[in-house]
Design a protein around this motif. Structure first.
Motif, mmCIF file in Angstrom:
data_model
loop_
_atom_site.group_PDB
_atom_site.id
_atom_site.type_symbol
_atom_site.label_atom_id
_atom_site.label_comp_id
_atom_site.label_asym_id
_atom_site.label_seq_id
_atom_site.Cartn_x
_atom_site.Cartn_y
_atom_site.Cartn_z
ATOM 1 N N ILE A 169 11.465 7.566 5.501
ATOM 2 C CA ILE A 169 11.361 6.195 5.971
ATOM 3 C C ILE A 169 11.903 5.237 4.910
ATOM 4 O O ILE A 169 12.397 4.160 5.193
ATOM 5 C CB ILE A 169 9.891 5.840 6.304
ATOM 6 C CG1 ILE A 169 9.785 4.468 6.956
ATOM 7 C CG2 ILE A 169 9.020 5.909 5.074
ATOM 8 C CD1 ILE A 169 8.349 4.080 7.283
ATOM 9 N N LEU A 225 6.625 -1.353 13.331
ATOM 10 C CA LEU A 225 5.375 -0.628 13.596
ATOM 11 C C LEU A 225 4.233 -1.624 13.808
ATOM 12 O O LEU A 225 3.481 -1.536 14.788
ATOM 13 C CB LEU A 225 5.045 0.308 12.422
ATOM 14 C CG LEU A 225 3.648 0.950 12.431
ATOM 15 C CD1 LEU A 225 3.484 1.916 13.610
ATOM 16 C CD2 LEU A 225 3.356 1.693 11.125
ATOM 17 N N LEU A 229 -1.578 -6.428 18.071
ATOM 18 C CA LEU A 229 -2.928 -6.762 17.611
ATOM 19 C C LEU A 229 -3.403 -8.104 18.159
ATOM 20 O O LEU A 229 -2.620 -9.051 18.265
ATOM 21 C CB LEU A 229 -2.948 -6.821 16.082
ATOM 22 C CG LEU A 229 -2.768 -5.505 15.340
ATOM 23 C CD1 LEU A 229 -2.476 -5.780 13.864
ATOM 24 C CD2 LEU A 229 -4.006 -4.644 15.480
ATOM 25 N N ARG A 271 4.471 -3.337 17.092
ATOM 26 C CA ARG A 271 4.161 -2.480 18.244
ATOM 27 C C ARG A 271 2.664 -2.367 18.498
ATOM 28 O O ARG A 271 2.246 -2.042 19.588
ATOM 29 C CB ARG A 271 4.743 -1.072 18.010
ATOM 30 C CG ARG A 271 6.228 -0.973 18.266
ATOM 31 C CD ARG A 271 6.661 0.484 18.488
ATOM 32 N NE ARG A 271 6.429 1.349 17.340
ATOM 33 C CZ ARG A 271 7.283 1.483 16.306
ATOM 34 N NH1 ARG A 271 8.404 0.794 16.294
ATOM 35 N NH2 ARG A 271 7.015 2.296 15.327
ATOM 36 N N LEU A 272 1.851 -2.631 17.490
ATOM 37 C CA LEU A 272 0.403 -2.483 17.653
ATOM 38 C C LEU A 272 -0.190 -3.553 18.569
ATOM 39 O O LEU A 272 -1.289 -3.393 19.069
ATOM 40 C CB LEU A 272 -0.295 -2.547 16.285
ATOM 41 C CG LEU A 272 0.155 -1.517 15.246
ATOM 42 C CD1 LEU A 272 -0.626 -1.692 13.959
ATOM 43 C CD2 LEU A 272 -0.020 -0.100 15.769
ATOM 44 N N ASP A 308 -8.396 -8.610 15.486
ATOM 45 C CA ASP A 308 -8.040 -7.295 14.958
ATOM 46 C C ASP A 308 -7.073 -7.420 13.787
ATOM 47 O O ASP A 308 -7.124 -6.624 12.837
ATOM 48 C CB ASP A 308 -7.412 -6.419 16.050
ATOM 49 C CG ASP A 308 -8.470 -5.776 16.925
ATOM 50 O OD1 ASP A 308 -9.675 -5.911 16.586
ATOM 51 O OD2 ASP A 308 -8.117 -5.156 17.933
ATOM 52 N N ILE A 327 8.519 -0.879 9.006
ATOM 53 C CA ILE A 327 7.087 -1.162 8.971
ATOM 54 C C ILE A 327 6.762 -2.395 9.813
ATOM 55 O O ILE A 327 5.761 -2.427 10.526
ATOM 56 C CB ILE A 327 6.634 -1.376 7.501
ATOM 57 C CG1 ILE A 327 6.785 -0.076 6.703
ATOM 58 C CG2 ILE A 327 5.193 -1.853 7.453
ATOM 59 C CD1 ILE A 327 5.963 1.087 7.255
ATOM 60 N N THR A 369 -7.817 -5.948 10.124
ATOM 61 C CA THR A 369 -6.893 -5.024 9.475
ATOM 62 C C THR A 369 -6.416 -5.578 8.128
ATOM 63 O O THR A 369 -6.284 -4.830 7.154
ATOM 64 C CB THR A 369 -5.689 -4.754 10.402
ATOM 65 O OG1 THR A 369 -6.183 -4.548 11.730
ATOM 66 C CG2 THR A 369 -4.932 -3.527 9.970
ATOM 67 N N ALA A 382 0.834 -1.207 0.000
ATOM 68 C CA ALA A 382 0.000 0.000 0.000
ATOM 69 C C ALA A 382 0.869 1.257 0.000
ATOM 70 O O ALA A 382 0.547 2.259 -0.645
ATOM 71 C CB ALA A 382 -0.937 0.001 1.206
ATOM 72 N N LEU A 383 1.975 1.196 0.725
ATOM 73 C CA LEU A 383 2.874 2.350 0.781
ATOM 74 C C LEU A 383 3.498 2.595 -0.590
ATOM 75 O O LEU A 383 3.643 3.727 -1.027
ATOM 76 C CB LEU A 383 3.979 2.118 1.816
ATOM 77 C CG LEU A 383 3.519 2.088 3.280
ATOM 78 C CD1 LEU A 383 4.706 1.890 4.205
ATOM 79 C CD2 LEU A 383 2.804 3.384 3.633
ATOM 80 N N TYR A 429 3.882 6.701 -1.138
ATOM 81 C CA TYR A 429 4.354 7.170 0.174
ATOM 82 C C TYR A 429 5.861 7.001 0.305
ATOM 83 O O TYR A 429 6.561 7.873 0.785
ATOM 84 C CB TYR A 429 3.634 6.390 1.275
ATOM 85 C CG TYR A 429 3.988 6.840 2.674
ATOM 86 C CD1 TYR A 429 3.211 7.799 3.322
ATOM 87 C CD2 TYR A 429 5.087 6.310 3.359
ATOM 88 C CE1 TYR A 429 3.528 8.211 4.606
ATOM 89 C CE2 TYR A 429 5.411 6.716 4.630
ATOM 90 C CZ TYR A 429 4.635 7.665 5.251
ATOM 91 O OH TYR A 429 4.946 8.079 6.521
#
Lengths: 255, 255
Positions: free
Chosen positions: B204, B222, B228, B225-226, B232, B219, B236, B192-193, B198
């Motif tokens: 980044i 990141l 999930l 760190r969520l 979830d 990424i 996502t 997606a990035l 992006y």
């Protein structure tokens, strides 16, 4: 007792309180246990005015601030915790027992503002209110009589929070994101879901109800569950903005 | 919670209460925390009658017993503990902090009846009342505002007494996502990035190194760190798949 700087970061938020005696009692308990920042969302106006005479808590009540919505009342807080007398309801939230909750709250207070929400006397917090919460806490009462008086619930919570023996624990590495960023993230994510057609395909949309509210609540809860740090929230906002920008550009070109 | 037989041995005794709302609130907190025996010494008669409608506590109030003196009210108890907001006054009594006091009370309740005395709203317990007590307990409040509302003081004491520090309930939670899902999420997010441009715009990407590895690591971190949960992560993944699908479709159409 908590360090003064930490207890100064708590915001006690009464949502739609109806009884002036309860507002006054909440303020008095706050003063007893050393918490001074009261916020009131959409109170019954007369009740709020009448409450201003609670024993020993008049200055605290005079400084209380009033908000129209929960979103506005929690906008500068890094953690939003709701209180509930119910076990799990249909809630997707984790529910923590007060003593465990107090330990987590203490930790968070070392680094940022924390909102503690109490619902109205009759109905507690609504699902919309709950969607602003990261998680919930429950005072351990008898199964058969769970509903506590509002002023007493506030007193018990603040007692537990003030007495926490673990009081000074290290704050997390990065400051957590503030509620305003999470709200922006929720809005952007909803835009992306709409733009991609996701909402049309998935039951999350609850199209039958002809209302965006359940979807919005669900997405807000998802975003809150991520427990983003401030830098991660910024990173995620940037990613979503770019995805949306590209999607709109492609869409324009293809039309 | 205390074993039922133990909590059944506590006598909550209100001495000379004046406000029906406080009597009612005390009864409600008793019911919340599983203590059912209320005794009232020399109440303002009208207040006692008016209190009988406290939410969820009517049966408890109906069974409350009335006494003329503290001596009569504590006659069958093996331990009598008074509550005070004052530090040591001229008291010859030891004063214990609520949490320590609660441990002693719990022990004693295993073997005999225990009386817990609360004084009137204005004056607290008199010296004569105190003379019936073995020792006193104090709720740890701010020095500057020690005097608590009667109903709230009862609630806080009973909460502390009822809660079992041994019982540790884990918050109900979903299983965390497995690493494979997080890896899929990382890959999709990278797609997606890239698709949105992006990576070209943000540092980044570390384009200088001509390698995707640092971006991928960033990424992945990141995503990890969520923290999930499994549901979830699935949610996502679905959202990202849809966003990518739409972006490719638009892109194809526009070329």
């Amino acid at each position: 007792m908590l360090p003064n700087a930490d207890s100064d970061r708590l915001r006690v938020i009464l949502v739609a309180p109806r009884n002036p005696l309860n507002i006054g009692a909440a303020a008095r308990a706050m003063s007893n246990f050393g918490f001074f920042h009261l916020r009131v969302v959409n109170p019954y106006e007369l009740a709020f005015r009448e409450a201003r005479s609670a024993v020993g808590a008049a200055p605290l009540l005079a400084q209380a601030t009033e908000f129209k919505t929960v979103a506005e009342a929690v906008v500068d807080c890094t953690l939003v915790v709701g209180t509930t007398s119910v076990g799990q309801r249909q809630l997707q939230h984790p529910v923590r027992r007060l003593d465990q909750a107090a330990r987590l709250l203490s930790k968070q207070l070392a680094g940022g503002r924390v909102a503690l929400l109490f619902g109205s006397e009759k109905r507690g917090l609504s699902n919309e209110d709950l969607s602003h919460c990261h998680w919930l806490l429950r005072i351990p009462t008898r199964e058969e009589h769970r509903s506590m008086n509002l002023g007493q619930a506030v007193a018990v919570c603040l007692y537990e929070l003030a007495r926490d023996p673990q009081a000074s624990v290290k704050p997390e590495k990065h400051a957590p994101a503030i509620a305003a960023d999470l709200e922006r993230l929720t809005a952007l994510l909803l835009d992306a879901l709409r733009a991609s057609g996701y909402l049309k395909l998935h039951p999350i949309a609850s199209q039958k109800r002809r209302s965006a509210a359940p979807t919005e609540d669900k997405i807000r809860r998802l975003v809150h569950r991520l427990r983003l740090s401030a830098p991660d929230a910024e990173l995620t906002l940037g990613i979503l903005r770019q995805i949306l920008w590209k999607s709109r550009k492609d869409n324009d070109r293809s039309q």
